[in-house]
Design an enzyme around this catalytic site. Structure first.
Site, mmCIF file in Angstrom:
data_model
loop_
_atom_site.group_PDB
_atom_site.id
_atom_site.type_symbol
_atom_site.label_atom_id
_atom_site.label_comp_id
_atom_site.label_asym_id
_atom_site.label_seq_id
_atom_site.Cartn_x
_atom_site.Cartn_y
_atom_site.Cartn_z
ATOM 1 N N HIS A 118 0.791 -1.241 0.000
ATOM 2 C CA HIS A 118 0.000 0.000 0.000
ATOM 3 C C HIS A 118 0.815 1.278 0.000
ATOM 4 O O HIS A 118 0.241 2.367 -0.062
ATOM 5 C CB HIS A 118 -0.948 0.035 1.198
ATOM 6 C CG HIS A 118 -2.160 -0.807 1.046
ATOM 7 N ND1 HIS A 118 -3.307 -0.354 0.430
ATOM 8 C CD2 HIS A 118 -2.403 -2.091 1.402
ATOM 9 C CE1 HIS A 118 -4.218 -1.324 0.431
ATOM 10 N NE2 HIS A 118 -3.689 -2.379 1.012
ATOM 11 N N LYS A 177 -8.631 14.299 3.335
ATOM 12 C CA LYS A 177 -7.789 13.115 3.426
ATOM 13 C C LYS A 177 -6.934 13.287 4.672
ATOM 14 O O LYS A 177 -6.906 14.375 5.260
ATOM 15 C CB LYS A 177 -6.885 12.982 2.188
ATOM 16 C CG LYS A 177 -6.106 14.260 1.855
ATOM 17 C CD LYS A 177 -5.369 14.211 0.509
ATOM 18 C CE LYS A 177 -6.267 14.183 -0.686
ATOM 19 N NZ LYS A 177 -6.089 12.990 -1.511
ATOM 20 N N ARG A 178 -6.219 12.242 5.104
ATOM 21 C CA ARG A 178 -5.327 12.409 6.246
ATOM 22 C C ARG A 178 -4.327 13.527 5.963
ATOM 23 O O ARG A 178 -3.911 13.750 4.835
ATOM 24 C CB ARG A 178 -4.596 11.086 6.542
ATOM 25 C CG ARG A 178 -5.487 10.030 7.201
ATOM 26 C CD ARG A 178 -5.947 10.448 8.592
ATOM 27 N NE ARG A 178 -4.868 10.446 9.550
ATOM 28 C CZ ARG A 178 -4.670 9.513 10.475
ATOM 29 N NH1 ARG A 178 -5.511 8.499 10.591
ATOM 30 N NH2 ARG A 178 -3.659 9.587 11.302
ATOM 31 N N LYS A 223 0.905 14.574 0.956
ATOM 32 C CA LYS A 223 -0.387 14.908 0.331
ATOM 33 C C LYS A 223 -0.486 16.410 0.019
ATOM 34 O O LYS A 223 -1.405 16.845 -0.673
ATOM 35 C CB LYS A 223 -1.540 14.448 1.229
ATOM 36 C CG LYS A 223 -1.614 12.914 1.353
ATOM 37 C CD LYS A 223 -2.730 12.492 2.299
ATOM 38 C CE LYS A 223 -2.723 11.007 2.606
ATOM 39 N NZ LYS A 223 -3.321 10.194 1.518
ATOM 40 N N THR A 235 -8.278 6.805 -3.100
ATOM 41 C CA THR A 235 -9.630 6.322 -3.428
ATOM 42 C C THR A 235 -10.636 7.459 -3.293
ATOM 43 O O THR A 235 -11.686 7.429 -3.928
ATOM 44 C CB THR A 235 -10.040 5.149 -2.518
ATOM 45 O OG1 THR A 235 -9.674 5.449 -1.176
ATOM 46 C CG2 THR A 235 -9.370 3.862 -2.967
ATOM 47 N N LYS A 266 -14.108 8.704 -5.582
ATOM 48 C CA LYS A 266 -15.417 9.063 -5.015
ATOM 49 C C LYS A 266 -15.878 10.414 -5.555
ATOM 50 O O LYS A 266 -17.043 10.588 -5.922
ATOM 51 C CB LYS A 266 -15.342 9.088 -3.479
ATOM 52 C CG LYS A 266 -15.123 7.709 -2.879
ATOM 53 C CD LYS A 266 -14.648 7.756 -1.435
ATOM 54 C CE LYS A 266 -14.155 6.362 -1.034
ATOM 55 N NZ LYS A 266 -13.490 6.358 0.280
#
Length: 843
Positions: free
Chosen positions: A378, A569-570, A575, A677, A681
């Site tokens: 992952h 998101k986290r 990110k 993911t 969405k």
């Protein structure tokens, strides 16, 4: 603008929620009243909203049990190959609405509850999220369970029943504060304890090598108590099981002969054993080598493998020999999927059981183990890879350490034979890392112990093969696969966006719900004015509804006709929420420098949790809230720009914000986000994406056409080239005046006047050790955001792009992902056959 329709008002006009037959409605009412009566008889005589929620949950659960029993009976009789999905995280969210959707009961319940003078949506809001996960990895496991049930696979999710899930996030003075998530406080109507299947798990002790074989002795025992949660497929009467283990001390715990005196102390010490399932470790993409975490990993593996073997042995068509030591057929009946390296101990544990307990020959056992296990990687971030100290294993799992050493020796002998004299290759490929502290590399253990290794998006799987596991790929290229992630269209379209689902169903029927590739048929309607209008109208209604929610919950007023620009998101440096923040500051400075100029109004929403020990992530939250504080209170800005931090982002909040988003931000440095993911969405829910060529964004751009996403920034090759050249933030800082202005404002205390040095760590990181190269993508990002503004000013063209994105999102269904796992890794075929419902005789 008209107020958004409530779910109640909209009840009659929604087709995809199932027809509410009169009989069904009457039956639901009757059952609801019966459950409510028993709740109140036991307790009080005034019903609270929570009583109503539980009455409804039990009513819906009644519709599950017959199907659940029948499904398990069906598996027992047909003895299919069983799939075991092992994960330390299952981020399930709420269960009530999902169960109604999958059973086709939503309209009947809605009508019945309405007739009783109640509001279904209000009751749904009472349910706690099952927050047994951190982010993508845990939510993926939940989507996979939904798809496996919908595809009729005999599948089981196995994990830990954490008493406390992911913390609740409060923002206090702009800082994240954590509070414990006591999600079981009021009880959980969806689980069933199964004490009859309780199993022992051993820790510590020592290893005896005797003539009769190896014995692991003098261990401490903890009991694993299973709790089963039903997992319904979509309208196919299949109900699979998620089994979560809870730790329980045995009744003689610490009361052995040597402890005669202190009975009270001994009973209190039961907590030590039971702490194993107390709390979810709140790290996302970060390894923390704590002994309690290693205990959790072994606990779930040891209990699950005993359960798998019990089920294998008692199965109708299992081995015929009386002593049941024939494990030849084990890999034909059992597939074990390891969700990251967290359940990697399955490999040595299966070896231990086969060799020490079942007396299977070592080489045979190794062949069985490899044919049974498969591993999903992952992440490629080095800080996330699990590397456990050998010293910890020696103490906690001495037999497993011996087995790992033996497996590693076998593996290295093979490598040495193929590459004689290549000592460095042996060092690189060893499961044991030498050094001041010897460590076990769990990813290497997974690769040698599995018959299949997969990444979760094409670009990630390529990185896995060409860099992270390059040596292993050269050794066994056939082992490596790609399985691009997906999301369940039941929760992430039908449940969270019924308005959009209905508009789609009107045009192409309901087949897309179980075959998302059918969304391609929407391409025929891309120029259909009615359809364009309907899609835009649904988005506007979702925005109004979310705006009303924000006002009600957080007392913030936002402009519903502004662009909803969302990054949820986290919080993590890779990110790049900071890049988003720099854009917000740049927009602010442009408005300030010319307030009369016309601006495309935006509401920038950023949400996500930071791991409690991740200092930089917590500073990033503080910066976002501080920037919001300044911008949202500047009279020159008005409602042209707002920056909102969405507190306590979780599954149930995602279900509200994603359908309301116009723009989805997926801006990680190329080569760092394995898949993502959330990106999928947003796509299926009619937001456009601004993103880098990273993770599944690459495949989204391929499906929809790169022109239909806002793609910017360095590609993986550019990042690698910049690494070779050496990234120098100062260069960009000096060359780009808007960037310099934003950075200077952050460092001077413009956004933190009461603590001017507040953000020095952020500025220092950005200028001198930014692994994720924000400044290198800043210019392209700002320019790309200009393109976003330009298109947003043309609502018809914007909506046409939205429709094209929705139409091209079909690949990203977890049904497609699971079909690929089933055929290419597990060796089973999905089945479309419906099990007959409980009220009909069985075949």
């Amino acid at each position: 603008m008209a107020a958004p329709l409530s779910d109640g008002e909209r009840r009659k006009q929604i087709s995809v929620r199932g027809i509410a037959g009169l009989g069904d409605v009457a039956e639901v009412r009757k059952s609801f009243n019966r459950h409510l009566h028993f709740t109140l008889v036991k307790d009080r005589n005034v019903a609270t909203p929570r009583d109503y929620y539980f009455a409804l949950a039990h009513t819906v659960r009644d519709h599950l049990v017959g199907r659940w029993i029948r499904t398990q009976q069906h598996y027992y009789e047909r003895d299919p190959k069983r799939i075991y999905y092992l994960s330390l995280e299952f981020y399930m969210g709420r269960t009530l609405q999902n169960t109604m959707v999958n059973l086709g009961l939503q309209n009947a319940c809605d009508e019945a509850i309405y007739q009783l003078g109640l509001d279904l949506e209000e009751l749904e809001e009472i349910e706690e999220d099952a927050g047994l996960g951190n982010g993508g990895l845990g939510r993926l496991a939940a989507c996979f369970l939904d798809s496996m049930a919908t595809l009729g696979l005999a599948a089981y999710g196995y994990g830990i029943r954490y008493e406390f899930g992911i913390f609740n996030q409060k923002i206090v003075n702009g800082w994240q504060v954590e509070e414990a998530d006591d999600w079981l406080r009021y009880g959980n109507p969806w689980e069933k304890a199964r004490p009859e299947y309780m199993l022992p798990v051993h820790f510590y002790g020592r290893v005896d090598h005797t003539p009769e074989g190896v014995k692991w002795v003098d261990t401490q025992v903890v009991l694993a108590m299973p709790y089963d949660t039903p997992v319904p497929g979509y309208k196919n009467n299949t109900v699979n099981t998620m089994r979560l283990w809870s730790a329980k001390a045995p009744n003689d715990f610490n009361l052995q002969e040597f402890n005669v005196g202190d009975y009270i102390e001994a009973v209190l010490d039961r907590n030590l054993a039971e702490n194993i399932s107390r709390v979810l470790y709140p790290n996302d993409n970060f390894f923390e080598g704590k002994e309690l975490r290693l205990k959790q990993e072994y606990f779930v593996v040891a209990a699950t493998l005993q359960d798998i073997i019990r089920r294998f042995k008692s199965s109708k068509f299992g081995c015929r020999d009386p002593v049941r030591t024939c494990f030849e057929t084990f890999p034909d009946k059992v597939a074990i999927q390891l969700n990251d390296t967290h359940p990697a101990l399955s490999i040595p544990e299966l070896m231990r059981i086969l060799v020490d307990v079942e007396k299977v020959d070592w080489d045979k056992a190794w062949e069985i183990t490899k044919r049974t296990c498969a591993y999903t990687n992952h992440t490629v971030l080095p800080e996330a890879l699990e590397r456990w100290p050998v010293s910890m294993f020696e103490k906690l799992l001495p037999r497993h350490l011996e087995i790992i050493y033996a497996l590693n020796q076998m593996h290295l002998d093979r490598v040495a034979a193929l590459y004689p004299g290549d000592i460095d290759r042996l060092r690189r490929m060893s499961v044991i890392e030498e050094g001041d502290c010897k460590r076990i590399n769990m990813a290497h253990l997974c690769v040698i112990g599995s018959h299949a290794v997969n990444g979760v998006a094409r670009i990630h799987s390529d990185i896995v093969k060409n860099s992270v596991f390059k040596d292993f790929y050269e050794l066994e290229p056939e082992k490596f696969q790609n399985k691009t992630n997906g999301i369940t269209p039941r929760r992430w379209l039908l449940l969270c966006n019924p308005g959009l689902a209905d508009v789609i169903a009107e045009k192409i029927g309901e087949g897309f719900i179980t075959d998302l590739s059918q969304l391609k048929k929407l391409l025929d309607f891309i120029n259909n004015e009615t359809f364009i209008r309907d899609v835009a109208k649904v988005k506007q209604e979702n925005k109004l509804k979310f705006a009303a929610y924000l006002e009600e919950q957080y007392k913030v007023k936002i402009n519903p006709s502004s662009m909803f620009d969302v990054q949820v998101k986290r919080i993590h440096e890779y990110k790049r929420q900071l890049l988003n923040c720099l854009h917000a500051i740049t927009l602010y400075n442009r408005i300030r420098s010319d307030p009369s100029k016309s601006f495309v109004p935006r509401t920038i929403m950023i949400g996500g949790k930071a791991a409690p020990g991740y200092h930089m992530a917590k500073m990033i939250i503080k910066l976002i809230t501080s920037v919001g504080e300044v911008i949202n209170n500047d009279p020159y800005v008005g409602d042209k720009l707002k920056v909102i931090f969405l507190e306590n982002y979780r599954v149930s909040l995602a279900e509200k914000v994603i359908p309301a988003a116009d723009l989805s931000q997926q801006i990680s440095t190329a080569g760092t986000e394995a898949s993502g993911t959330g990106n999928m969405k947003f796509m299926v829910n009619g937001a456009l994406t601004i993103g880098t060529m990273d993770g599944a964004n690459v495949e989204m751009a391929e499906e929809a056409g790169e022109d239909n996403l806002f793609i910017f920034g360095m590609r993986v090759e550019d990042v690698e080239a910049l690494d070779r050249k050496g990234y120098n933030a100062q260069e960009y800082y000096e060359r780009l005046p808007e960037l310099r202005q934003a950075v200077d404002q952050i460092s001077s205390g413009f956004f933190s006047p009461r603590d001017p040095g507040c953000f020095k760590d952020i500025v220092n990181m950005l200028m001198y050790h930014d692994r994720f190269k924000l400044f290198a993508d800043y210019e392209a990002y700002i320019k790309c955001q200009g393109q976003v503004d330009k298109l947003f000013m043309d609502p018809r063209e914007w909506t046409k792009k939205v429709i094209r994105n929705i139409a091209c999102s079909g690949k990203f269904s977890s049904d497609r992902t699971i079909t690929e796992y089933a055929r290419e890794i597990w060796g089973v075929e999905p089945s479309a056959t419906k099990i007959p419902p409980p009220n009909l005789p069985r075949d």
